[in-house]
Scaffold this motif. Structure first.
Motif, PDB file in Angstrom:
ATOM      1  N   UNK A   1      51.159 -51.956  31.152  1.00  0.00           N
ATOM      2  CA  UNK A   1      50.709 -52.547  32.410  1.00  0.00           C
ATOM      3  C   UNK A   1      51.924 -52.818  33.287  1.00  0.00           C
ATOM      4  N   UNK A   2      51.752 -52.588  34.576  1.00  0.00           N
ATOM      5  CA  UNK A   2      52.834 -52.854  35.513  1.00  0.00           C
ATOM      6  C   UNK A   2      52.239 -53.402  36.800  1.00  0.00           C
ATOM      7  N   UNK A   3      52.689 -54.582  37.172  1.00  0.00           N
ATOM      8  CA  UNK A   3      52.297 -55.168  38.447  1.00  0.00           C
ATOM      9  C   UNK A   3      53.540 -55.192  39.328  1.00  0.00           C
ATOM     10  N   UNK A   4      53.420 -54.657  40.516  1.00  0.00           N
ATOM     11  CA  UNK A   4      54.562 -54.588  41.406  1.00  0.00           C
ATOM     12  C   UNK A   4      54.142 -54.932  42.826  1.00  0.00           C
ATOM     13  N   UNK A   5      55.120 -55.321  43.611  1.00  0.00           N
ATOM     14  CA  UNK A   5      54.835 -55.639  45.006  1.00  0.00           C
ATOM     15  C   UNK A   5      54.907 -54.386  45.846  1.00  0.00           C
ATOM     16  N   UNK A   6      54.094 -54.343  46.850  1.00  0.00           N
ATOM     17  CA  UNK A   6      54.111 -53.222  47.794  1.00  0.00           C
ATOM     18  C   UNK A   6      55.528 -52.997  48.311  1.00  0.00           C
ATOM     19  N   UNK A   7      55.950 -51.726  48.290  1.00  0.00           N
ATOM     20  CA  UNK A   7      57.272 -51.377  48.784  1.00  0.00           C
ATOM     21  C   UNK A   7      58.317 -51.211  47.698  1.00  0.00           C
ATOM     22  N   UNK A   8      58.032 -51.699  46.504  1.00  0.00           N
ATOM     23  CA  UNK A   8      58.974 -51.565  45.400  1.00  0.00           C
ATOM     24  C   UNK A   8      58.829 -50.196  44.734  1.00  0.00           C
ATOM     25  N   UNK A   9      59.885 -49.775  44.037  1.00  0.00           N
ATOM     26  CA  UNK A   9      59.849 -48.539  43.268  1.00  0.00           C
ATOM     27  C   UNK A   9      59.453 -48.854  41.831  1.00  0.00           C
ATOM     28  N   UNK A  10      58.743 -47.923  41.190  1.00  0.00           N
ATOM     29  CA  UNK A  10      58.380 -48.090  39.782  1.00  0.00           C
ATOM     30  C   UNK A  10      58.669 -46.808  39.022  1.00  0.00           C
ATOM     31  N   UNK A  11      58.947 -46.970  37.738  1.00  0.00           N
ATOM     32  CA  UNK A  11      59.143 -45.835  36.840  1.00  0.00           C
ATOM     33  C   UNK A  11      58.191 -45.957  35.667  1.00  0.00           C
TER      34      UNK A  11
END
Lengths: 114, 114
Positions: A10-20
């Motif tokens: 699971x990954x929760x991130x804020x709009x605009x951030x990069x994820x891998x």
């Protein structure tokens, strides 16, 4: 033996951030696939690797999406400047053969963009 | 381009009743056909596949499917379902001779009631 593994689960991130997002295929499987599962679109094909090469990137939804595979094994799907519409479950699958081969799916990474 | 249509989004049945999940595909070229199952909070698992040969294929958990070229169908059947068959079922195609990526239908949620 070990199946396809994906991390994180699971990954929760804020709009605009990069994820891998990471995928570890079954050892010896030369073909690797990324799919996206979302409520609105169902299951969509994103990209395919044969070895370390990705001959067809046309399934990637935008240029914010990229993927690589190293050593014919681990693959990473990167999403830059995430948007809310990127929220989905990202599934990885591997196959011993790239033609008519049975694909083995990982449990997926659930991405939520807030 | 290829497409897959699963005619029923939800199918409720009682335990021990027979079930048929319908799948139709559209393609101007030869395809391979698959049924995958997704149990709650799990990844996709291959139920059965048609590559060539006999049009009736048997899979795991007592499921079978019949390839009908003239009707471009690949319906999934089970003569007697169990509570444990409750899951979402996906029909998929891949183009023979291609890179092997799967094109999925929207899925059918099978709900088995006691």
């Amino acid at each position: 033996g070990a199946g396809v593994s994906q991390s994180p689960s699971n990954k929760v991130t804020e709009k605009g951030k990069d994820v891998e997002l990471r995928c570890d295929p079954i050892s010896g499987h030369t073909a690797l696939y990324w799919y996206r599962q979302s409520l609105g679109q169902g299951l969509e094909f994103l990209i395919y690797f044969q070895g370390n090469s990705a001959p067809d990137k046309s399934g990637l939804p935008s240029d914010r999406f990229s993927a690589e595979r190293t050593g014919g094994s681990v693959s990473t799907l990167t999403i830059q400047r995430t948007q809310q519409e990127d929220s989905a479950v990202y599934l990885c699958a591997s196959s011993l053969e790239y033609v008519a081969g049975e694909q083995y799916f990982g449990p997926g990474t659930r991405l939520t963009v807030t | 381009a290829q497409s897959v249509t699963q005619l029923d989004s939800q199918v409720p049945v009682f335990e021990e009743a027979p079930v048929e999940l319908r799948c139709n595909y559209s393609s101007s070229v030869s395809v391979y056909l698959f049924w995958y199952v997704q149990y709650p909070n799990q990844g996709l698992q291959l139920l059965l596949k048609y590559l060539s040969g006999s049009t009736l294929v048997k899979g795991i958990n007592g499921f079978e499917a019949e390839f009908n070229k003239s009707q471009t169908s690949f319906h999934l059947r089970k003569p007697s379902v169990h509570i444990s068959d409750t899951a979402e079922y996906f029909c998929a195609v891949s183009v023979s001779g291609s890179q092997g990526n799967l094109i999925f239908g929207k899925g059918t949620k099978l709900s088995v009631k006691p």
